[in-house]
Design an enzyme around this catalytic site. Sequence first.
Site, PDB file in Angstrom:
ATOM      1  CG  ASP A 164      -3.687   4.672   3.451  1.00  0.00           C
ATOM      2  OD1 ASP A 164      -3.741   5.911   3.489  1.00  0.00           O
ATOM      3  OD2 ASP A 164      -2.679   4.035   3.826  1.00  0.00           O
ATOM      4  CG  HIS A 194      -2.062   5.244  -0.163  1.00  0.00           C
ATOM      5  ND1 HIS A 194      -1.347   5.292   1.008  1.00  0.00           N
ATOM      6  CD2 HIS A 194      -1.940   3.984  -0.645  1.00  0.00           C
ATOM      7  CE1 HIS A 194      -0.814   4.102   1.233  1.00  0.00           C
ATOM      8  NE2 HIS A 194      -1.150   3.297   0.251  1.00  0.00           N
ATOM      9  CG  ASN A 207      -4.550  10.427   2.317  1.00  0.00           C
ATOM     10  OD1 ASN A 207      -3.617  11.228   2.423  1.00  0.00           O
ATOM     11  ND2 ASN A 207      -4.390   9.124   2.469  1.00  0.00           N
TER      12      ASN A 207
HETATM   13  C1  GRF Z   1       3.234  10.988  -0.954  1.00  0.00           C
HETATM   14  O1  GRF Z   1       3.778   9.880  -1.601  1.00  0.00           O
HETATM   15  C2  GRF Z   1       1.805  10.730  -0.592  1.00  0.00           C
HETATM   16  O2  GRF Z   1       1.164   9.860  -1.469  1.00  0.00           O
HETATM   17  C3  GRF Z   1       1.912  10.076   0.761  1.00  0.00           C
HETATM   18  O3  GRF Z   1       2.981  10.726   1.385  1.00  0.00           O
HETATM   19  C4  GRF Z   1       3.879  11.248   0.399  1.00  0.00           C
HETATM   20  C5  GRF Z   1       4.074  12.696   0.675  1.00  0.00           C
HETATM   21  O4  GRF Z   1       5.092  13.265  -0.083  1.00  0.00           O
HETATM   22  N1  GRF Z   1       0.658  10.152   1.450  1.00  0.00           N
HETATM   23  P1  GRF Z   1       5.324  14.839  -0.069  1.00  0.00           P
HETATM   24  O5  GRF Z   1       5.560  15.237   1.388  1.00  0.00           O
HETATM   25  O6  GRF Z   1       4.108  15.498  -0.629  1.00  0.00           O
HETATM   26  O7  GRF Z   1       6.547  15.066  -0.896  1.00  0.00           O
END
Ligand code: GRF
Length: 217
Positions: free
Chosen positions: A145, A109, A107
Site C-alpha cells: 500500500d 485501499h 490498487n
Molecule cells: C476494498 O475495500 C478495497 O479497498 C480493498 O479490499 C476491498 C475489496 O472489496 N483493497 P470488494 O471485494 O471490491 O468488495
Amino acid sequence: MSTKTIAVLISGNGSNLQALIDQAGEQAYRVSGVVCNRPSAFGLQRAARAGIPSTIIEHGAFPDRAAFDAALLAAIERFQADFIVLAGFMRILGPAFIRARPGAILNIHPSLLPGYPGMHTHRRVLAAGDSEHGISVHFVNEELDGGPIIARSRIIVGEEDSEESLAGRVRRLEHHLYPKVVGWLAAGRLQLRGNAVFLDHVKLPATGMEHPAPAGA
Ligand code: GRF
C-alpha cells in the site's frame, strides 16, 4: 476513443470489480478478464454473470511467490490486458511482477494513505479517534500500500459511525472513484514517471488529487 483492456485481480466479494464492470461503458476501458486466488470468491460469480472470463490461480498450489507471480502474469497475458487493476486482491505481488508492468498496475485501499496501510483500517481509524477517513487509489510498487498516490476521497467520521457503517460509506467512495481513475489510465491521461504521478501532464502532489465524495456518502 480507443478502448484499453484491463485484468482485474480479486480475492473476495468483488464489489469494486462490479463497479468497474458497470461503469466501463462510460470510460475508455473494458474488463477482459478476472484473476482470482480463491475459488470461493463471490467476485467470480459477478464475472460469470457479466460474461467475463476468469481464471483461478491458488497461491497454495505454487512452491514460492515467484512461481505464483509467473502464473498470474501468464494469465494476464492470456487476457491481453493493457493494465492490471487490483480490487481486493489479498496477496502481495513480488518484484518481478511489478517490474514487468511499470506504471500499469493500480490498487485501491480503504484509507487515506500514507495513513493506515495494511488491514482493518476502519477499526484503526475509530480507535485513533480520527475525524476523517477515506480511500486512496495508487500505483503499485514493492511496498505494501505504499506506491505513488493518484487520488483520494474522504468522508467525515461521525459520532455514530461503527466499523460496519464506515465499511459501507468507504465502499461507496471506492465504487465512485476507482472506475474513473482506471478510465484516466486507459485514456492515456495518467502517467507514472519515477515516483511522480502526472494527470493531464500536471504533476500531482504526493497525496494525489482530492476527488469529491459522491452526494450522500
Ligand atoms: C476494498 O475495500 C478495497 O479497498 C480493498 O479490499 C476491498 C475489496 O472489496 N483493497 P470488494 O471485494 O471490491 O468488495
